[in-house]
Design a protein around this motif. Structure first.
Motif, short mmCIF file in Angstrom:
data_model
loop_
_atom_site.label_atom_id
_atom_site.label_comp_id
_atom_site.label_asym_id
_atom_site.label_seq_id
_atom_site.Cartn_x
_atom_site.Cartn_y
_atom_site.Cartn_z
N UNK B 47 0.82 -1.22 0.00
CA UNK B 47 0.00 0.00 0.00
C UNK B 47 0.85 1.27 0.00
N UNK B 50 1.59 2.85 -3.68
CA UNK B 50 0.81 3.89 -4.35
C UNK B 50 0.26 4.93 -3.37
N UNK B 52 -1.18 4.82 -0.44
CA UNK B 52 -2.32 4.64 0.46
C UNK B 52 -1.86 4.60 1.90
N UNK B 75 -0.57 12.04 -6.42
CA UNK B 75 -1.46 11.82 -7.57
C UNK B 75 -0.67 11.44 -8.82
N UNK B 78 0.22 7.83 -8.33
CA UNK B 78 -0.91 6.91 -8.51
C UNK B 78 -1.30 6.74 -9.97
N UNK B 83 -3.98 -0.30 -8.64
CA UNK B 83 -4.13 -1.18 -7.49
C UNK B 83 -5.45 -1.95 -7.57
N UNK B 85 -7.89 -4.47 -5.11
CA UNK B 85 -8.08 -4.74 -3.68
C UNK B 85 -8.73 -6.10 -3.42
#
Lengths: 217, 242
Positions: B47, B50, B52, B75, B78, B83, B85
């Motif tokens: 995580x 990117x 998070x 941004x 990303x 990603x 989940x």
């Protein structure tokens, strides 16, 4: 010399005053909604100062009686040299009151949107306003409609308090008529019926919406 | 320079030191499987790639976009890192097609017509071209996860992160998702995945990384280190899961 009031006179006067109750409710609800949306955005933003300010704003309006809020607007603003009519004070006071409650109701709805939705939209490089606009608010709106309509009932009933600062809406007109006719039970019975006629359809509508969005996706 | 470069990465959750200095280089086309016990820090590591999870100390560079000690343009990062989940996280109020089109139109300002073409292309790639107008709740778990993969691919990421993407699926739906991932790997997509599918990690991955107590404890060619683990911790772990 007494003026004789027929029952129809009473009803006619109350109906006329009821328009002001309706106008004040609509105005407070719409302006309060607009301000409430702004408060909501600041409340859930990542800016600490904005968060703290709006948290305080909401706490103050939820933690004090509406009557005191109206008194402060009505008697406080003149101290600052700003003259306010009862109409303006009523509209302003109710708008602020409504905005605080709606912001808090809507915050609950935004928080009901699962964290994974924020994470997924963040991982796709959406900015905070883009996440709100395209992912979070459309989902929160679904949940928000029923409690928002439900709260509009509180706004309508809240307008009664503005009678105390002399705004001639339904309740104020009712008191004047009761004094003039010596028939308080009849007059206030009719006043209550007037509020009920405004609020009951809203309550019913809120219940229906709640059921509908409960079964919907 | 490698596609993804991680150097001296540290991460705390309060007093819990979750990642204790991770160094990792990922080359283009690598298919990396992160394995380890729950709580080892493997998901957290994924995580951070990117943004998070924030980085307390250390550096992360993906294709020239850098995050240093937690500061950097998340941004921009990303847009290069997709990603997927465990819980799919599709947007329930949008159709499969709209889910895929959202980020290209909103973030990259791609024209709607063009975004639609991209959406059709990536949905075809995951075998769901006929589900463009279906809402997530009309799809099976496996289909939803494939839409989620398509949604990430639509942003043309340089690297795709997969966080236990088959763990929430019924057993009979696992393979359709793994098949899509395998196909992506074959096409040269750079993949970093946290997974419990050891056989998949061995067959499809070209590098296996065993995370233990917030450190890379052992890493190397999956077939080699799964058959002959050098450390007793990895040996214990593989015995427990295989």
């Amino acid at each position: 010399m007494f003026v004789q009031f027929t029952t129809w006179d009473i009803v006619r006067n109350l109906l006329e005053a009821g328009r002001w109750t309706l106008a004040l409710s609509l105005l407070a609800f719409m302006l309060g909604g607009a301000v409430g949306l702004l408060v909501l955005f600041l409340r859930i933003s990542h800016n600490r100062v904005a968060q703290a300010f709006t948290k305080g704003y909401i706490e103050i309006f939820q933690g004090t009686p509406l009557l005191m809020q109206l008194f402060i607007v009505f008697f406080g603003l003149p101290l600052l040299g700003i003259d306010v009519s009862p109409w303006l004070a009523a509209a302003l006071g109710l708008t602020l009151f409504t905005s605080a409650y709606l912001a808090e109701i809507w915050r609950g709805c935004v928080e009901a949107v699962p964290r994974g939705q924020w994470e997924a939209s963040a991982s796709l490089a959406l900015s905070f306003p883009q996440q709100m606009r395209h992912v979070v608010l459309p989902q929160a709106l679904r949940v928000a409609i029923a409690p928002t309509v439900g709260f509009s009932v509180q706004v309508v009933k809240g307008t009664a308090v503005t009678s105390i600062i002399g705004f001639a809406e339904l309740t104020k007109t009712g008191s004047m008529l009761a004094n003039a006719t010596f028939q308080p039970f009849l007059v206030f019975g009719l006043v209550a019926a007037g509020y009920f006629a405004l609020c009951y359809p809203l309550s019913l509508y809120a219940k229906r919406l709640e059921r509908r969005f409960h079964v919907a996706r | 320079m490698s596609l993804v470069n991680i150097a001296g990465l540290h991460k705390h959750f309060g007093t819990n030191h979750v990642l204790k200095g991770i160094d990792l280089a990922v080359e283009e086309g690598d298919v990396i499987a992160l394995i380890g016990r729950s709580g080892s820090g493997k998901s957290t590591l994924l995580r951070t790639i990117n943004g998070l999870e924030s980085i307390d100390k250390g550096e992360l560079v993906v294709d020239g976009t850098a995050v240093h000690d937690g500061k950097g343009d998340l941004r921009a990062l990303r847009q290069k890192v997709g990603m997927v989940f465990q819980q799919f996280n599709l947007f329930p109020h949008l159709t499969a097609g709209q889910n895929v089109m959202l980020a290209p139109t909103v973030v990259k300002k791609t024209a709607k017509r063009e975004a639609e073409d991209i959406a059709k292309e990536v949905l075809l790639k995951v075998g769901l071209s006929d589900k463009f107008d279906s809402y997530p709740d009309q799809l099976s778990g496996g289909q939803q996860q494939r839409v989620a993969i398509a949604r990430a691919l639509a942003m043309r990421p340089k690297v795709l992160l997969c966080d236990e993407i088959t763990s929430a699926l019924d057993p009979e739906l696992v393979n359709e998702v793994l098949a899509v991932v395998q196909q992506l790997a074959a096409e040269g997509m750079t993949l970093i995945m946290v997974t419990h599918e050891m056989r998949f990690a061995r067959d499809v991955g070209n590098k296996l990384i065993f995370i233990h107590h917030g450190r890379i404890h052992e890493s190397g060619d999956p077939k080699t280190i799964l058959t002959n683990p050098e450390t007793p911790e990895l040996a214990n772990f593989t015995r427990a899961v295989m």
